[in-house]
Design an enzyme around this catalytic site. Structure first.
Site, PDB file in Angstrom:
ATOM      1  N   GLU A 109      -5.725  -4.818  10.321  1.00  0.00           N
ATOM      2  CA  GLU A 109      -4.683  -3.826  10.554  1.00  0.00           C
ATOM      3  C   GLU A 109      -4.983  -3.061  11.845  1.00  0.00           C
ATOM      4  OE1 GLU A 109      -2.632  -2.637   6.690  1.00  0.00           O
ATOM      5  OE2 GLU A 109      -4.421  -1.426   6.806  1.00  0.00           O
ATOM      6  N   HIS A 126      -9.595   1.228   4.460  1.00  0.00           N
ATOM      7  CA  HIS A 126      -8.363   1.449   5.227  1.00  0.00           C
ATOM      8  C   HIS A 126      -8.672   2.417   6.368  1.00  0.00           C
ATOM      9  CE1 HIS A 126      -4.311   2.646   6.278  1.00  0.00           C
ATOM     10  NE2 HIS A 126      -3.877   1.583   5.625  1.00  0.00           N
ATOM     11  N   ASN A 153       0.873  -1.174   0.000  1.00  0.00           N
ATOM     12  CA  ASN A 153       0.000   0.000   0.000  1.00  0.00           C
ATOM     13  C   ASN A 153       0.909   1.223   0.000  1.00  0.00           C
ATOM     14  OD1 ASN A 153      -1.867   1.991   0.398  1.00  0.00           O
ATOM     15  ND2 ASN A 153      -2.327   1.456   2.539  1.00  0.00           N
ATOM     16  N   GLY A 201       2.109   2.308  10.670  1.00  0.00           N
ATOM     17  CA  GLY A 201       3.069   3.405  10.528  1.00  0.00           C
ATOM     18  C   GLY A 201       3.729   3.831  11.824  1.00  0.00           C
ATOM     19  N   LYS A 205       0.149   4.226  -0.429  1.00  0.00           N
ATOM     20  CA  LYS A 205      -0.533   5.427   0.093  1.00  0.00           C
ATOM     21  C   LYS A 205      -0.272   6.615  -0.848  1.00  0.00           C
ATOM     22  CE  LYS A 205       0.085   3.551   4.681  1.00  0.00           C
ATOM     23  NZ  LYS A 205      -0.108   3.755   6.079  1.00  0.00           N
ATOM     24  N   SER A 235       3.117  -2.076  10.396  1.00  0.00           N
ATOM     25  CA  SER A 235       4.567  -2.102  10.649  1.00  0.00           C
ATOM     26  C   SER A 235       5.188  -3.473  10.381  1.00  0.00           C
ATOM     27  CB  SER A 235       4.869  -1.621  12.070  1.00  0.00           C
ATOM     28  OG  SER A 235       4.438  -0.284  12.226  1.00  0.00           O
ATOM     29  N   GLU A 249      -7.115   4.824   7.539  1.00  0.00           N
ATOM     30  CA  GLU A 249      -6.865   6.244   7.232  1.00  0.00           C
ATOM     31  C   GLU A 249      -8.051   6.844   6.492  1.00  0.00           C
ATOM     32  OE1 GLU A 249      -3.055   5.664   5.341  1.00  0.00           O
ATOM     33  OE2 GLU A 249      -2.196   5.148   7.287  1.00  0.00           O
TER      34      GLU A 249
HETATM   35  C1  PEP Z   1      -0.972   0.230   5.969  1.00  0.00           C
HETATM   36  O1  PEP Z   1      -1.174   1.427   5.998  1.00  0.00           O
HETATM   37  O2  PEP Z   1      -1.748  -0.507   5.343  1.00  0.00           O
HETATM   38  C2  PEP Z   1       0.189  -0.301   6.682  1.00  0.00           C
HETATM   39  C3  PEP Z   1       0.176  -1.555   7.026  1.00  0.00           C
HETATM   40  O3  PEP Z   1       1.190   0.599   6.946  1.00  0.00           O
HETATM   41  P1  PEP Z   1       2.613   0.279   7.625  1.00  0.00           P
HETATM   42  O4  PEP Z   1       3.100  -1.027   7.078  1.00  0.00           O
HETATM   43  O5  PEP Z   1       3.482   1.422   7.244  1.00  0.00           O
HETATM   44  O6  PEP Z   1       2.374   0.206   9.112  1.00  0.00           O
END
Ligand code: PEP
Length: 252
Positions: free
Chosen positions: A169, A97, A9, A175, A11, A215, A99
């Protein structure tokens, strides 16, 4: 057999040229090293879809948008419909997601419209769910995430549900550099799989791919993916470096 999937992803990162270079780098390393039986997906910005589809071998690399409009077409300035996404050659769409839920007010009602349109267009939704830190600390995370599913993808017919990929998630891990422990990931994935079994039956539950996101990186991917209910990952930050992303793909 359920699919193992590693999806990036990106983003709101990279311009088109950078994105094409990144996609080509991933594609050529996958071609060289192989991805075993892992389905690789790149979740790229709308502006990149056509160029990335053209730049990679689509037998090796699947391309996904990170969102779609909640309407099929019409006077919705700035929106990108499922038909537009599909016409680029993309095969997947990331929906829900955290976000988007948090910053763009994406509710279950909106998500249900997007899910229906995506499925009708023949795109595979990668449906994201997950709890905030307060909910984890209160110990109500299992019920909370199952409720997210009940309000959205559990409303689908069994035939449509079978086309969904789930990405769990935890928001506190996205993040932040804080990953869910292997046990925390396995517990939630098992919880989701048993909710799916209760709703749609054991066979469908066994076939559903449930990815972990938050992460995930080359150091922790193997331990996370070793869990019996973790079928891969949705990868944010670490998908922006081809070598890291490939290491995660090869972490099985
Ligand atoms: C995400 O935003 O889907 C995600 C998993 O981000 P990160 O791996 O940076 O935590």
């Amino acid at each position: 057999m359920r699919q193992k999937i590693v999806a990036g992803n990106w983003k709101c990162n990279t311009n088109v040229q950078e994105g094409v270079e990144l996609a080509k780098a991933v594609d050529s390393i996958v071609a060289e090293k192989g991805a075993d039986d892992v389905t690789v997906v790149l979740g790229v910005p709308f502006t990149h879809l056509t160029s990335v589809v053209d730049a990679v071998n689509i037998d090796r690399i699947n391309v996904s948008s990170q969102n779609c409009a909640a309407e099929a077409k019409g006077a919705y300035t700035g929106e990108v419909s499922v038909n537009m996404v599909k016409s680029t050659g993309a095969t997947h769409v990331i929906l829900g997601h955290s976000e988007r839920r948090e910053y763009y007010g994406e509710t279950s009602e909106i998500l249900n419209k997007k899910l229906a349109l995506a499925l009708e267009a023949g795109l595979t939704p990668i449906y994201c769910c997950g709890e905030a830190l307060e909910i984890r600390e209160a110990g109500t995370h299992n019920e909370f995430v199952v409720k997210q599913l009940e309000e959205t993808i559990f409303q689908l017919s069994a035939d449509d549900f079978k086309k969904i990929v789930i990405a769990y998630e935890p928001i506190w891990a996205i993040g932040t550099g804080v990953t869910a422990s292997s046990d925390q990931a396995q517990d939630m994935h098992a919880n989701l799989r048993s909710a799916i079994a209760a709703k749609f039956g054991e066979e469908i539950a066994e076939e559903t791919s449930i990815l972990y996101g938050g992460s995930c990186n080359p150091k922790n991917a193997s331990e996370l993916f070793a869990n019996k209910d973790v079928d891969g990952g949705l990868i944010g930050g670490a998908s922006l470096k081809a070598e890291d992303f490939i290491e995660i793909i090869n972490a099985y």
